[in-house]
Design an enzyme around this catalytic site. Structure first.
Site, PDB file in Angstrom:
ATOM      1  N   LYS A   1       0.833  -1.212   0.000  1.00 52.47           N
ATOM      2  CA  LYS A   1       0.000   0.000   0.000  1.00 52.47           C
ATOM      3  C   LYS A   1       0.865   1.258   0.000  1.00 52.47           C
ATOM      4  O   LYS A   1       0.537   2.245  -0.659  1.00 52.47           O
ATOM      5  CB  LYS A   1      -0.932   0.014   1.212  1.00 52.47           C
TER       6      LYS A   1
ATOM      7  N   LYS B   1      -8.113 -11.290  -7.592  1.00 52.39           N
ATOM      8  CA  LYS B   1      -9.117 -11.513  -6.554  1.00 52.39           C
ATOM      9  C   LYS B   1     -10.262 -10.507  -6.730  1.00 52.39           C
ATOM     10  O   LYS B   1     -10.019  -9.361  -7.106  1.00 52.39           O
ATOM     11  CB  LYS B   1      -8.419 -11.282  -5.206  1.00 52.39           C
TER      12      LYS B   1
ATOM     13  N   LYS C   1     -13.424  -4.411  -5.042  1.00 51.41           N
ATOM     14  CA  LYS C   1     -14.056  -3.186  -5.546  1.00 51.41           C
ATOM     15  C   LYS C   1     -13.076  -2.353  -6.339  1.00 51.41           C
ATOM     16  O   LYS C   1     -13.408  -1.806  -7.379  1.00 51.41           O
ATOM     17  CB  LYS C   1     -14.598  -2.381  -4.372  1.00 51.41           C
TER      18      LYS C   1
END
Ligand code: SF4
Length: 326
Positions: free
Chosen positions: A111, A191, A194
């Protein structure tokens, strides 16, 4: 009775990836364990967001969880930011967590590499996660494989705190691996998530679901209708395993391997079984949305009962550490 804790990000309506990968399992677990299920909105603010959007996503997530079958009379369903003990214990744990352990976390590296300016909260995310779990002195944490590293950090935090102050006060929480359900997105590439735009919403209306299912990627070897396929490499087959009864799943295998049917027929059968499971959930969601005051009541009661347990843990922690009580 063993105690479990699990959290979910307030990402709005559940998609079938997180329904099948986590929440459906929680619905089962709440029958056999003392269960705490938390919408972790403090975790959601470590990335840029809009406050109004967060409010909506949090409310929608609670509606989805209740519609999926979490039962407030069996499980404590609550919102993290309504239980301030989470952040208080996280600060305490920050003082026993080695920086190196945090910097090694794969999710942090991943991230952080995507953000220009990295907030300290992103680094300390797993410390808050340790506080979430240990606040309830949970024995078990239902997790997917991608969360095992964070859970190991929670165990390490428990060990370090215990060694200094607690002598076994915090149990080392064990992973309760979710029965392998890594649901791929309809693009068949990654995977279901959203952010990848490859999801099917758990509460979507059937025509919208079919619009997504019809063009979904299948076994690339099935170029022509007469080409036999390999179900194991096809995401539609894995969705059948999640939604269709066993006899239908074996029928799918046979029909695929022998080119007995085309992929559209296969998807129509899947669509039928998805509808059978999702229609009652959609109905419950509509009913819950019609009574927003009941949702408020559920999260209010959930927070009150979470705080009873959390407050007890924190009092003991502060006492052993020589801190002042409120
Ligand atoms: S027949 Fe079904 S399982 Fe086989 S490739 Fe097509 S969609 Fe996938």
């Amino acid at each position: 009775m063993s105690r479990i804790f699990s959290g979910i990000q307030p990402s709005g309506e559940l998609h079938i990836g997180n329904y099948l990968g986590a929440v459906k399992n929680w619905v089962e677990l709440q029958r056999s364990f003392e269960s705490f299920f938390c919408v972790v909105d403090y975790h959601a603010i470590t990335v840029p967001y809009e406050p109004d959007d967060l409010r909506t996503r949090r409310r929608e997530m609670v509606v989805s969880l209740l519609a999926a079958g979490l039962d407030p009379s069996r499980a404590t369903v609550f919102v993290q930011s309504m239980v301030p003990e989470h952040t208080e214990l996280a600060w305490i744990f920050n003082t026993v967590t080695p920086l190196g352990e945090l910097e090694r976390q794969t999710q942090f590296k991943d991230k952080a590499s995507r953000q220009e300016s990295v907030p300290a909260g992103l680094l300390n995310y797993p410390v808050l996660q340790a506080a979430d779990i240990l606040l309830y002195r949970a024995d078990l944490v239902p997790v997917g494989e991608d969360q095992v590293q964070h859970l190991e950090l929670s165990r390490e935090v428990a060990r370090r705190w215990n060694a200094r102050f607690g002598d076994g006060f915090f149990p080392e929480p064990q992973a309760k691996l979710t029965p392998a359900r890594r649901i791929m997105g309809l693009d068949g590439q990654s995977k279901m998530s959203k952010s990848m735009g490859n999801t099917v919403g758990m509460l979507e209306e059937p025509p919208a679901i079919w619009e997504k299912l019809r063009p979904a990627v299948t076994d690339p070897a099935r170029v022509r209708r007469t080409d036999p396929g390999t179900p194991e490499v096809c995401n539609i087959y894995h969705l059948h395993k999640a939604f269709s009864p066993p006899d239908v799943v074996s029928h799918v295998e046979t029909q695929c391997r022998t080119a007995g049917w085309g992929c559209i027929e296969c998807k129509k059968v899947l669509f039928e079984h998805m509808n059978a499971e999702l229609t009652p959930i959609r109905g419950r969601a509509a009913e819950i949305r019609a009574h927003p005051e009941r949702v408020e009541q559920v999260v209010g009661d959930g927070a009150a009962s979470a705080r009873r347990v959390a407050g007890e843990t924190l009092r003991e922690v502060k006492d052993r550490m020589g801190l002042a009580q409120a």
